[in-house]
Design a protein around this motif. Structure first.
Motif, PDB file in Angstrom:
ATOM      1  N   PHE A 105       0.839  -1.190   0.000  1.00  0.00           N
ATOM      2  CA  PHE A 105       0.000   0.000   0.000  1.00  0.00           C
ATOM      3  C   PHE A 105       0.877   1.244   0.000  1.00  0.00           C
ATOM      4  N   ASP A 107       0.128   4.147   1.389  1.00  0.00           N
ATOM      5  CA  ASP A 107       0.083   4.805   2.687  1.00  0.00           C
ATOM      6  C   ASP A 107      -1.007   4.164   3.545  1.00  0.00           C
ATOM      7  N   GLN A 109      -3.831   5.428   4.615  1.00  0.00           N
ATOM      8  CA  GLN A 109      -5.182   5.687   4.127  1.00  0.00           C
ATOM      9  C   GLN A 109      -5.597   4.663   3.080  1.00  0.00           C
ATOM     10  N   GLN A 110      -4.715   4.385   2.152  1.00  0.00           N
ATOM     11  CA  GLN A 110      -5.027   3.393   1.125  1.00  0.00           C
ATOM     12  C   GLN A 110      -5.199   2.014   1.749  1.00  0.00           C
ATOM     13  N   ILE A 113      -8.683   1.832   3.394  1.00  0.00           N
ATOM     14  CA  ILE A 113      -9.753   1.734   2.396  1.00  0.00           C
ATOM     15  C   ILE A 113      -9.848   0.304   1.872  1.00  0.00           C
ATOM     16  N   SER A 114      -8.687  -0.275   1.558  1.00  0.00           N
ATOM     17  CA  SER A 114      -8.665  -1.658   1.066  1.00  0.00           C
ATOM     18  C   SER A 114      -9.120  -2.639   2.138  1.00  0.00           C
TER      19      SER A 114
END
Length: 264
Positions: A105, A107, A109-110, A113-114
């Motif tokens: 990822f 970061d 945040q990503q 989300i995932s």
């Protein structure tokens, strides 16, 4: 966080285990579920439990206030018995092997989300090994209706700290300095820090209130100093010039030179 009946879960990637992160993860989980369980079983981490004892553990005051606001019971595991929250413990290797292993990822945040997408479309739709049912389906049809409603008002995070008033009439919290009445020097006080305000209590009485400032900065109320210190602080250059002017123009000129000259 894993719900007891459905085994539907919430997960989040974080890098800290302080009280602010602990509270934020709870709040995010409750909003994800759309409700609040009656009881939370957790490890004895310092953000939740300050002192681990068998019958009356000492709970972090901020966490206790948060639990009261959301109306859930704090139920820590017995010391050295993580199996008391086995439903979430067994989910850890599943998240690690099914979601995290081999993933990359950009970061946090990503990654989060995932992770939510994985919870809804993979973990939530699998056949659970114990219940033999899909966690998301059981949650939507049975368990969601049993959760308490989210509180109407927002929770205001308060950090609490015990400290002694220093000889300079200030206390320290979160790297900033706030004044307290001079007669409390060397006395123990309780400090409450919110996002906007710092309050100082002595024997359960509020003795000082300050607007919160940045780390390294000071908030001082001159009246908190002893009278002779306050008198000294009030003798500013403007005060000195005004008094000199009362004595005559030459005195005023002399004092002005003293105050404005450059010293090596």
């Amino acid at each position: 966080m894993t719900l007891s009946c459905s085994r539907h879960c919430y997960a989040e990637v974080v890098f800290r285990q302080d009280i602010q992160t602990w509270i934020a993860c709870h709040r995010n989980a409750f909003e994800f579920f759309g409700g609040v369980p009656d009881k939370i079983v957790m490890d004895n981490l310092k953000a939740a439990i300050i002192k681990v004892v068998l019958y009356e553990p000492l709970v972090n005051r901020t966490y206790r206030e948060f639990a009261a606001h959301y109306n859930f019971v704090i139920s820590p595991c017995l010391p050295g018995h993580p199996e008391h929250k086995g439903k979430v413990e067994r989910g850890v290797p599943y998240v690690r092997n099914s979601f995290w292993k081999g993933s990359e990822f950009a970061d946090r945040q990503q990654a989060n989300i995932s992770l939510i997408d994985w919870i809804m479309n993979t973990a939530g739709l699998r056949i659970h090994g114990t219940t033999k049912q899909k966690p998301l389906l059981v949650f939507e049809t049975i368990e969601k209706q049993c959760l308490q409603a989210l509180p109407i008002t927002a929770y205001i995070l308060s950090l609490w700290k015990n400290a002694d008033v220093r000889r300079d009439c200030h206390v320290t919290i979160e790297g900033s300095f706030y004044s307290a009445p001079h007669h409390l020097r060397d006395e123990p006080v309780l400090i409450q820090s919110t996002e906007t305000v710092v309050r100082i209590y002595h024997k359960n009485l509020l003795v000082a209130t300050h607007l919160k400032t940045e780390p390294g900065q000071r908030r001082t109320i001159n009246a908190h100093y002893p009278p002779h210190k306050v008198a000294y602080l009030e003798k500013t250059p403007q005060w000195c010039l005004a008094r000199a002017k009362d004595n005559g123009p030459f005195t005023h000129q002399f004092v002005d030179v003293l105050l404005t000259r450059q010293h090596p």
